[in-house]
Design an enzyme around this catalytic site. Structure first.
Site, PDB file in Angstrom:
ATOM      1  N   GLU A  34       0.832  -1.187   0.000  1.00 21.07           N
ATOM      2  CA  GLU A  34       0.000   0.000   0.000  1.00 21.07           C
ATOM      3  C   GLU A  34       0.876   1.249   0.000  1.00 21.07           C
ATOM      4  OE1 GLU A  34      -3.971  -1.728   2.251  1.00 21.07           O
ATOM      5  OE2 GLU A  34      -2.446  -0.717   3.456  1.00 21.07           O
ATOM      6  N   CYS A  69       3.388   8.734   0.480  1.00 26.08           N
ATOM      7  CA  CYS A  69       4.003   7.833   1.460  1.00 26.08           C
ATOM      8  C   CYS A  69       4.204   6.481   0.791  1.00 26.08           C
ATOM      9  CB  CYS A  69       3.106   7.712   2.687  1.00 26.08           C
ATOM     10  SG  CYS A  69       3.712   6.585   3.963  1.00 26.08           S
ATOM     11  N   CYS A  88       6.957  -6.488   7.066  1.00 23.40           N
ATOM     12  CA  CYS A  88       8.083  -6.022   7.875  1.00 23.40           C
ATOM     13  C   CYS A  88       8.346  -7.052   8.959  1.00 23.40           C
ATOM     14  CB  CYS A  88       7.746  -4.670   8.509  1.00 23.40           C
ATOM     15  SG  CYS A  88       9.098  -3.955   9.492  1.00 23.40           S
ATOM     16  N   CYS A 110       7.026  -3.894  15.377  1.00 21.50           N
ATOM     17  CA  CYS A 110       6.649  -2.810  16.292  1.00 21.50           C
ATOM     18  C   CYS A 110       5.216  -3.050  16.745  1.00 21.50           C
ATOM     19  CB  CYS A 110       6.780  -1.457  15.600  1.00 21.50           C
ATOM     20  SG  CYS A 110       8.475  -1.041  15.118  1.00 21.50           S
ATOM     21  N   CYS A 120       2.004  -1.264  15.138  1.00 23.92           N
ATOM     22  CA  CYS A 120       1.977  -1.103  13.681  1.00 23.92           C
ATOM     23  C   CYS A 120       1.322  -2.296  12.989  1.00 23.92           C
ATOM     24  CB  CYS A 120       3.409  -0.921  13.166  1.00 23.92           C
ATOM     25  SG  CYS A 120       3.498  -0.650  11.382  1.00 23.92           S
ATOM     26  N   GLY A 179       7.152  -1.489   5.761  1.00 24.21           N
ATOM     27  CA  GLY A 179       8.545  -1.910   5.790  1.00 24.21           C
ATOM     28  C   GLY A 179       9.466  -0.915   6.467  1.00 24.21           C
ATOM     29  N   GLU A 180      10.640  -1.396   6.846  1.00 23.19           N
ATOM     30  CA  GLU A 180      11.715  -0.561   7.388  1.00 23.19           C
ATOM     31  C   GLU A 180      12.675  -0.250   6.250  1.00 23.19           C
ATOM     32  OE1 GLU A 180      14.654   1.449   8.610  1.00 23.19           O
ATOM     33  OE2 GLU A 180      13.068   1.160  10.090  1.00 23.19           O
ATOM     34  N   SER A 221      12.001   7.132  14.183  1.00 25.60           N
ATOM     35  CA  SER A 221      10.826   6.636  14.890  1.00 25.60           C
ATOM     36  C   SER A 221      11.255   6.221  16.292  1.00 25.60           C
ATOM     37  CB  SER A 221      10.211   5.451  14.136  1.00 25.60           C
ATOM     38  OG  SER A 221       9.742   5.850  12.869  1.00 25.60           O
ATOM     39  N   LEU A 222      10.934   7.041  17.265  1.00 23.21           N
ATOM     40  CA  LEU A 222      11.431   6.836  18.624  1.00 23.21           C
ATOM     41  C   LEU A 222      10.440   6.068  19.492  1.00 23.21           C
ATOM     42  CD1 LEU A 222      13.786   7.508  20.568  1.00 23.21           C
ATOM     43  CD2 LEU A 222      12.515   9.585  21.193  1.00 23.21           C
ATOM     44  N   HIS A 223       9.290   6.675  19.786  1.00 23.51           N
ATOM     45  CA  HIS A 223       8.139   6.052  20.429  1.00 23.51           C
ATOM     46  C   HIS A 223       8.283   5.755  21.916  1.00 23.51           C
ATOM     47  CE1 HIS A 223       6.933   5.958  16.349  1.00 23.51           C
ATOM     48  NE2 HIS A 223       7.701   4.946  16.017  1.00 23.51           N
ATOM     49  N   ASN A 270      -3.238   5.194  15.965  1.00 22.66           N
ATOM     50  CA  ASN A 270      -4.313   4.868  15.031  1.00 22.66           C
ATOM     51  C   ASN A 270      -4.641   3.387  15.158  1.00 22.66           C
ATOM     52  OD1 ASN A 270      -4.692   7.425  13.518  1.00 22.66           O
ATOM     53  ND2 ASN A 270      -2.539   7.115  12.995  1.00 22.66           N
ATOM     54  N   CYS A 327      -1.053   6.717   9.898  1.00 22.39           N
ATOM     55  CA  CYS A 327       0.207   6.159  10.378  1.00 22.39           C
ATOM     56  C   CYS A 327      -0.020   4.900  11.202  1.00 22.39           C
ATOM     57  CB  CYS A 327       0.923   7.215  11.231  1.00 22.39           C
ATOM     58  SG  CYS A 327       2.481   6.662  11.909  1.00 22.39           S
TER      59      CYS A 327
END
Length: 392
Positions: A96, A124, A131, A135, A138, A176-177, A231-233, A308, A353
């Site tokens: 996507e 995007c 992936c 995470c 995600c 994906g990363e 991407s910390l989080h 989300n 996201c």
């Protein structure tokens, strides 16, 4: 990982086309001529491209095709006009990509953050089919990794998107990363900025990484004009390991060290840091204070992203209330940390996201740090509330 096999190959894939031309005794300078013509005349048979040596016409047509992928479905948000494209790959895989529509209007009634508004469309793109990093917030992580995209397949996402709308910016924040598909992403970006192909300004491209430290340094050397986002989080090592399992390999201290190196090299000196807010997990005042301590004195812009939701999240995360998000943002702002809240774009079509995935699979992806994890073991959500910092 074994490379996905494509036949015919994507014409936009520079390594493949270069190898083909050299193998047929033709100078690679013909690549630009081929790309220019096909981007302007996408329906032209490859053996009818003008100005190329006759001896490669038939082999070029047999070995390559202009587009290896097709758009299977498009969904447009009724809220903000964001468009999600389901792209079907040659081998049956699906990815996507999202055309994020910025209306140019401030979301807040008081026009807060109006300086970050402006009508435009940002694409995007995805870099992998699925992936492996898992995470916990995600949707893509529920798929596991099915393969890396070729550089040509990544560029094809822009071809599909431009048929719908002009594209102002490109962000590698889809499935994906990106830095786990290092060669594919770097070659794709070189194609995107090539004036003979797409001519995208390097400053208009951002690659987001969860923190693959060794490849971040390579990327800074190979493509110094392309922006990196982190991407910390989580504000501490212990909490980050629970939310982002790859944090067990790439420690927070090492990530901050590379962030500092990048900021020093970056002429603008600012680094985007993304932080998904999970209700009761990493959105507390204590977490906000710990985040201030972590980034204080560093040239960062913190991008707060309220979680989300998606159907198959076994951790049962919840989205923080607007009031909690505002309180978190206030703590950072009062500490003189540059911070803003990302809008939800395309949330009603699963394009926001963390929502990109081909859903329908059951259960979590195995922890990449523990491949002996038993399948029957129930997933454990990170503890609610703050976790003590592991920093000295």
């Amino acid at each position: 990982m074994v490379r996905r096999q494509l036949r015919p190959k994507p014409l936009l894939d520079e390594p493949s086309l270069r190898s083909f031309l050299v193998g047929h005794g033709v100078k690679p300078v013909h690549m630009s001529k081929i790309w220019r013509h096909m981007l302007a005349n996408p329906d032209c048979p490859l053996d009818e491209i003008p100005g190329i040596p006759d001896r490669i016409r038939l082999p070029l047509k047999e070995e390559f095709t202009f587009l290896t992928s097709t758009v299977a479905t498009t969904l447009e948000s009724e809220i903000d006009g964001t468009i999600k494209l389901l792209v079907r790959l040659q081998d049956g895989g699906e990815i996507e990509c999202v055309l994020i529509h910025h209306t140019g209007e401030a979301e807040d009634p008081a026009a807060r953050q109006a300086d970050r508004c402006g009508q435009r469309d940002t694409l995007c793109v995805s870099s992998q089919v699925g992936c492996r990093l898992g995470c916990t917030f995600c949707a893509t992580g529920t798929m596991g990794l099915q393969g890396n995209l070729w550089a040509g397949e990544i560029q094809e996402q822009l071809v599909h998107a431009r048929r719908l709308r002009p594209v102002s910016n490109i962000v590698f924040m889809g499935m994906g990363e990106p830095l786990e598909n290092y060669e594919g992403v770097v070659n794709a970006i070189r194609g995107l900025v090539d004036v003979q192909r797409f001519g995208v300004a390097p400053s208009s491209i951002t690659v987001s990484t969860v923190g693959i430290v060794n490849n971040m340094r390579r990327f800074m050397d190979d493509l110094p004009k392309i922006k990196l986002a982190i991407s910390l989080h989580a504000p501490t090592q212990e909490l980050r390991e629970q939310i982002v399992p790859v944090g067990k390999t790439f420690k927070l201290d090492a990530l901050m060290e590379v962030l500092d190196e990048y900021a020093e090299r970056n002429s603008k000196g600012m680094v985007m840091v993304s932080y998904v807010l999970l209700a009761g997990v990493n959105d507390t005042d204590e977490c906000a204070q710990q985040l201030c301590e972590l980034v204080k004195g560093r040239p960062v812009i913190v991008n707060l992203i309220p979680y989300n939701p998606f159907e198959e999240n076994v951790y049962r995360y919840e989205t923080p209330t607007d009031e909690r998000v505002d309180e978190f943002l206030k703590v950072l702002s009062e500490a003189d940390i540059r911070v803003f809240q990302r809008r939800h774009h395309g949330r009603d079509i699963g394009a926001a996201c963390g929502q990109l995935a081909k859903l329908g699979r059951q259960g979590p992806v195995r922890d990449i740090e523990n491949f002996t994890l038993e399948k029957e073991r129930a997933p454990q959500a990170p503890a609610r509330g703050p976790v003590a910092s592991s920093r000295a």
